[in-house]
Design a protein around this motif. Structure first.
Motif, PDB file in Angstrom:
ATOM      1  N   SER A 182       0.835  -1.213   0.000  1.00 52.17           N
ATOM      2  CA  SER A 182       0.000   0.000   0.000  1.00 52.17           C
ATOM      3  C   SER A 182       0.863   1.255   0.000  1.00 52.17           C
ATOM      4  O   SER A 182       0.556   2.260  -0.666  1.00 52.17           O
ATOM      5  CB  SER A 182      -0.916   0.002   1.225  1.00 52.17           C
ATOM      6  OG  SER A 182      -1.777  -1.116   1.205  1.00 52.17           O
ATOM      7  N   LYS A 183       1.960   1.199   0.779  1.00 50.63           N
ATOM      8  CA  LYS A 183       2.868   2.344   0.834  1.00 50.63           C
ATOM      9  C   LYS A 183       3.477   2.639  -0.540  1.00 50.63           C
ATOM     10  O   LYS A 183       3.595   3.803  -0.961  1.00 50.63           O
ATOM     11  CB  LYS A 183       3.963   2.062   1.858  1.00 50.63           C
ATOM     12  CG  LYS A 183       4.884   3.240   2.096  1.00 50.63           C
ATOM     13  CD  LYS A 183       5.894   2.918   3.180  1.00 50.63           C
ATOM     14  CE  LYS A 183       6.833   4.099   3.417  1.00 50.63           C
ATOM     15  NZ  LYS A 183       7.827   3.774   4.487  1.00 50.63           N
ATOM     16  N   LEU A 186       0.785   4.245  -2.724  1.00 51.81           N
ATOM     17  CA  LEU A 186       0.569   5.651  -2.366  1.00 51.81           C
ATOM     18  C   LEU A 186       1.724   6.528  -2.837  1.00 51.81           C
ATOM     19  O   LEU A 186       1.533   7.678  -3.284  1.00 51.81           O
ATOM     20  CB  LEU A 186       0.398   5.774  -0.844  1.00 51.81           C
ATOM     21  CG  LEU A 186      -0.906   5.181  -0.276  1.00 51.81           C
ATOM     22  CD1 LEU A 186      -0.877   5.218   1.248  1.00 51.81           C
ATOM     23  CD2 LEU A 186      -2.111   5.948  -0.811  1.00 51.81           C
ATOM     24  N   SER A 190       1.425   9.627  -5.376  1.00 57.00           N
ATOM     25  CA  SER A 190       1.894  10.969  -5.031  1.00 57.00           C
ATOM     26  C   SER A 190       2.800  11.525  -6.125  1.00 57.00           C
ATOM     27  O   SER A 190       2.711  12.710  -6.492  1.00 57.00           O
ATOM     28  CB  SER A 190       2.626  10.916  -3.685  1.00 57.00           C
ATOM     29  OG  SER A 190       3.164  12.176  -3.342  1.00 57.00           O
TER      30      SER A 190
END
Length: 221
Positions: A182-183, A186, A190
């Motif tokens: 998930s990191k 994200l 970004s």
């Protein structure tokens, strides 16, 4: 203690007491009456020997801790049986005569009976002590089995807890993997948003410059 051994033991003690009385009675008889009484005693001695053999076989089939105790008790019974046989031989001896019997009746009979009673009293005391020892052995064995069952139960609980911890560790590892993915997602989003902002800013700047140029040229002409 084996219930079979206890049954044989009880039968033997009753038979031994009965034989002692019959031997004493036979020593006071003569002729055919004495022969008949002696024959009856000898027959019952055979029954006593059979009970001794049964107790011996039963004792040797038991665990070592119980077997040692029962064999010690059995030796007492074998000595008692040997004494009974010796008394039968004495009263059936061909050298026995009226004078010897009278002397026995006058001086020795009471002593013999006292010794026999004392011996049986010691035998009963020894039997009682061995029975108590057997009870303590059974109680100790029961306690040991209960302790063993408790230990097995505790080990099973620990094994289940270990499995639960391993499962929880595996679940946490899976969560860590999901969080890492998930990191990354994200982070990529970004970066794309930043790139889009720059692209939009650039387009807006170009449009503004183009509009200003158009207005400039219109004002000149």
């Amino acid at each position: 203690m084996s219930q079979a051994f206890e049954g044989y033991e009880r039968q033997y003690c009753e038979l031994s007491a009965n034989l002692s009385k019959k031997i004493t009675s036979a020593s006071l008889l003569d002729g055919e009456q004495k022969k008949q009484k002696v024959f009856e005693v000898q027959t019952r001695l055979g029954d006593a020997e059979a009970l001794i053999r049964k107790m011996d076989l039963e004792a040797r089939s038991l665990p070592p801790s119980v077997k040692a105790m029962l064999l010690a008790k059995l030796r007492e019974y074998k000595n008692d049986l040997s004494n009974l046989k010796s008394e039968v031989k004495r009263i059936t001896s061909p050298n026995a005569n009226q004078a010897a019997r009278d002397e026995l009746l006058e001086s020795g009979l009471q002593d013999t009976m006292a010794v026999s009673a004392d011996q049986r009293a010691r035998l009963l005391m020894s039997t009682e002590r061995l029975n108590k020892t057997g009870e303590r052995v059974r109680e100790s064995r029961k306690t040991m089995l209960e302790t063993e069952e408790l230990g097995v139960s505790i080990l099973q609980d620990l094994h289940q807890q270990r499995q639960s911890l391993l499962h929880a560790h595996g679940t946490l590892h899976g969560v860590d993997d999901n969080v890492g993915r998930s990191k990354k997602i994200l982070t990529n989003m970004s970066r794309r948003m930043n790139r889009n902002k720059w692209m939009i800013g650039t387009v807006i700047a170009v449009l503004i410059i183009a509009i200003l140029l158009i207005l400039y040229f219109k004002l000149i002409h």
